[in-house]
Write a protein that holds these residues in place. Structure first.
Motif, short mmCIF file in Angstrom:
data_model
loop_
_atom_site.label_atom_id
_atom_site.label_comp_id
_atom_site.label_asym_id
_atom_site.label_seq_id
_atom_site.Cartn_x
_atom_site.Cartn_y
_atom_site.Cartn_z
N ILE A 37 -46.47 25.31 19.48
CA ILE A 37 -46.25 25.96 20.78
C ILE A 37 -46.75 25.09 21.92
CG2 ILE A 37 -46.92 27.93 22.20
CD1 ILE A 37 -47.02 29.60 19.62
N LEU A 38 -47.90 24.47 21.72
CA LEU A 38 -48.51 23.68 22.79
C LEU A 38 -47.71 22.43 23.13
CD1 LEU A 38 -52.28 23.96 21.78
CD2 LEU A 38 -51.18 24.96 23.80
N GLU A 39 -46.81 22.01 22.23
CA GLU A 39 -45.99 20.84 22.53
C GLU A 39 -45.11 21.08 23.75
OE1 GLU A 39 -43.81 19.78 19.08
OE2 GLU A 39 -45.56 19.04 17.96
N GLY A 40 -44.70 22.34 23.95
CA GLY A 40 -43.87 22.65 25.12
C GLY A 40 -44.57 23.53 26.14
N TYR A 41 -45.84 23.81 25.94
CA TYR A 41 -46.60 24.70 26.84
C TYR A 41 -47.15 23.87 27.99
CZ TYR A 41 -49.83 28.42 28.20
OH TYR A 41 -50.50 29.40 28.88
N PRO A 42 -46.96 24.35 29.22
CA PRO A 42 -47.34 23.55 30.39
C PRO A 42 -48.85 23.52 30.67
CG PRO A 42 -46.47 25.65 31.09
CD PRO A 42 -46.28 25.61 29.61
N LYS A 43 -49.60 24.42 30.05
CA LYS A 43 -51.02 24.49 30.35
C LYS A 43 -51.84 23.92 29.18
CE LYS A 43 -50.38 28.60 33.25
NZ LYS A 43 -50.80 30.00 33.49
N LYS A 94 -54.71 23.93 26.02
CA LYS A 94 -54.90 24.75 24.82
C LYS A 94 -55.85 25.91 25.11
CE LYS A 94 -56.48 24.43 20.02
NZ LYS A 94 -56.98 23.52 18.95
N LYS A 95 -56.87 25.64 25.87
CA LYS A 95 -57.85 26.68 26.20
C LYS A 95 -57.21 27.79 27.01
CE LYS A 95 -62.35 27.34 28.39
NZ LYS A 95 -63.47 26.69 29.12
N GLN A 96 -56.37 27.42 27.97
CA GLN A 96 -55.70 28.42 28.80
C GLN A 96 -54.74 29.26 27.95
OE1 GLN A 96 -54.12 25.67 31.71
NE2 GLN A 96 -55.58 26.39 33.28
N PHE A 97 -54.07 28.60 27.02
CA PHE A 97 -53.14 29.31 26.13
C PHE A 97 -53.88 30.34 25.28
CE2 PHE A 97 -51.42 29.51 21.79
CZ PHE A 97 -50.21 30.15 22.05
N MET A 98 -54.99 29.93 24.72
CA MET A 98 -55.74 30.82 23.87
C MET A 98 -56.29 32.00 24.66
SD MET A 98 -57.74 27.98 21.53
CE MET A 98 -58.63 29.22 20.58
N GLU A 99 -56.67 31.78 25.92
CA GLU A 99 -57.17 32.88 26.75
C GLU A 99 -56.05 33.86 27.09
OE1 GLU A 99 -58.93 30.97 30.07
OE2 GLU A 99 -60.81 30.48 29.04
N GLU A 100 -54.86 33.34 27.36
CA GLU A 100 -53.74 34.20 27.69
C GLU A 100 -53.27 35.01 26.50
OE1 GLU A 100 -50.66 31.86 29.41
OE2 GLU A 100 -51.79 31.34 31.22
N VAL A 101 -53.24 34.35 25.33
CA VAL A 101 -52.77 35.03 24.13
C VAL A 101 -53.85 35.93 23.53
CG1 VAL A 101 -51.83 34.67 21.81
CG2 VAL A 101 -51.12 33.19 23.68
#
Length: 213
Positions: free
Chosen positions: A183-189, A191-198
């Motif tokens: 997912i992070l390969e195409g995620y603009p933010k 890894k930490k921000q992704f984990m907080e959002e999810v």
């Protein structure tokens, strides 16, 4: 001549006659200074005086003078006497070696004894060990008398289940990391921000470590 100078002359003459071997003034000073406290100047002066009076002999080697007892005062020694003395010297040398070896062995034994416990210390340690033994026996008795023992079959079942859960834990954690990586390969933010959002909470976040199997 002062009493101190006279004492130095008499002492040095006796010393050279008794030792009957060549010495420099520095040798005599070093050998007698500790016991008699003669100064270097007093020793040199006394030896020069004895040589001038013919009570001792001197030889000059370069800049150094060597002094020794007047051999004329000693009686001649026959070859037989020399051999007897050589034999005695050899015997005494052997005795010295034996005594030295014995002293070394005794020193070793003394060091070993000094490093060992005293009778009082051993008694104290024995009492301490008895207390520990009594405590262990009491604990063992409680374990034996307990009614909640886990049967070997039950213990084996629990261990197998634990191993299965740990393997599954590792598997799911690896899958989760692979999914997040994709997912992070195409995620603009980040890894930490992704984990907080999810709302992903990791083992490390909770201070948990996967146990060994």
């Amino acid at each position: 001549m002062s009493k101190k100078d006279a004492a130095a002359v008499a002492t040095i003459l006796t010393y050279l006659n008794e030792q009957n071997r060549p010495y420099s003034s520095q040798d005599v000073f070093g050998n007698l200074q500790k016991q008699h406290g003669f100064g270097k100047t007093a020793v040199v002066k006394a030896m020069d005086q004895l040589a001038q009076e013919g009570k001792i002999r001197e030889k000059t080697y370069g800049k150094q003078k060597i002094y020794f007892a007047d051999q004329a005062q000693f009686t001649d020694v026959s070859d037989t006497d020399l051999k007897t003395m050589d034999t005695r010297i050899s015997e005494l040398s052997s005795q010295v070696q034996e005594v030295t070896q014995s002293c070394r062995q005794l020193d070793s034994e003394l060091k070993e004894l000094n490093s060992s416990l005293t009778s009082e210390e051993m008694s104290s340690e024995i009492e301490e060990l008895k207390g520990e033994c009594a405590s262990c026996l009491e604990r063992l008795q409680k374990i034996k008398s307990a009614t909640d023992h886990v049967a070997p079959q039950e213990r084996e079942k629990i261990c197998k289940a634990r191993s299965l859960y740990v393997k599954e834990w590792r598997k799911r954690k690896r899958l989760t990391q692979d999914m997040m990586g994709a997912i992070l390969e195409g995620y603009p933010k980040t890894k930490k921000q992704f984990m907080e959002e999810v709302g992903v909470e990791t083992d490390e976040y909770h201070g948990v470590t996967i146990p060994a199997i």
